[in-house]
Design an enzyme around this catalytic site. Structure first.
Site, PDB file in Angstrom:
ATOM      1  N   ASP A  75       0.789  -1.188   0.154  1.00  0.00           N
ATOM      2  CA  ASP A  75      -0.046   0.127  -0.152  1.00  0.00           C
ATOM      3  C   ASP A  75       0.968   1.334   0.124  1.00  0.00           C
ATOM      4  OD1 ASP A  75      -2.319   1.549   0.503  1.00  0.00           O
ATOM      5  OD2 ASP A  75      -1.929   1.745   2.345  1.00  0.00           O
ATOM      6  N   ASP A  84       0.119   4.994   1.231  1.00  0.00           N
ATOM      7  CA  ASP A  84      -0.242   5.954   2.278  1.00  0.00           C
ATOM      8  C   ASP A  84      -0.343   5.150   3.557  1.00  0.00           C
ATOM      9  OD1 ASP A  84      -0.363   7.906   0.417  1.00  0.00           O
ATOM     10  OD2 ASP A  84      -2.702   7.952   0.422  1.00  0.00           O
TER      11      ASP A  84
END
Length: 186
Positions: free
Chosen positions: A14, A16
């Site tokens: 991922d 953020d």
């Protein structure tokens, strides 16, 4: 044509909260994109150990009109530039620009981004590590058999406390802790 990878050499991250600092107000500009300490070095370390890194990220700020595609591209250019200075690289970034109300198949926790990665590289996601800081990150990969890894940066502590993690989720302090653990076990 993209070269076919061996599933054991792919890691999905991922963005953020895993690579860069997260914000409840969204990362809307390159200036707001700030790497988490040691995250870029962790990616470089994984690259140097022979792993291909792919990012799968929800970017609903595009769908909400908070920033446009040029800005998202500039943010990712900053990521690539800073990572290159550390001796690392990301092979591809897959993103969903939609909001929850769009009801798309690519917005995590739906597995659409993982399916796109599988199709692009011509490999199953089964057993591929997916590293995220939220339950939705991990759920998207686990739906296709990915191996879940939670980092406690970003929203990771909240995800751990939720009690909703997929079974067998490994928990790591940050991306560097994941990289060290993963490289040592292989």
């Amino acid at each position: 044509m993209v070269a076919k990878l061996h599933p054991s050499k792919l890691i999905i991250l991922d963005r953020d909260g895993v690579i860069n600092e997260d914000s409840d107000h969204y990362i809307k500009s390159p200036d707001e994109w700030i790497p988490i300490p040691r995250s870029l070095e962790a990616i470089a370390k994984l690259n140097q150990a022979g792993y291909h890194i792919v990012v799968a990220t929800n970017q609903s700020g595009v769908g909400r009109g908070l920033y446009d595609m040029d800005t998202l591209n500039a943010i990712h250019e900053k990521l690539h530039r800073l990572l290159g200075k550390c001796g690392g690289h990301i092979d591809a970034i897959f993103f969903c620009p939609h909001t929850d109300v769009d009801n798309c198949s690519c917005r995590k926790p739906q597995p659409g981004l993982m399916q796109q990665i599988s199709e692009r590289y011509g490999i199953p996601i089964t057993g591929v590590p997916i590293v995220g800081d939220s339950v939705r990150d991990l759920t998207a990969g686990v739906a296709l058999g990915a191996e879940p890894h939670l980092v406690l940066t970003g929203k990771g502590e909240k995800a751990r406390a939720s009690g909703a993690l997929p079974p067998y989720t490994a928990i790591h302090k940050d991306l560097m802790a994941f990289a060290n653990h993963f490289i040592q076990r292989t």
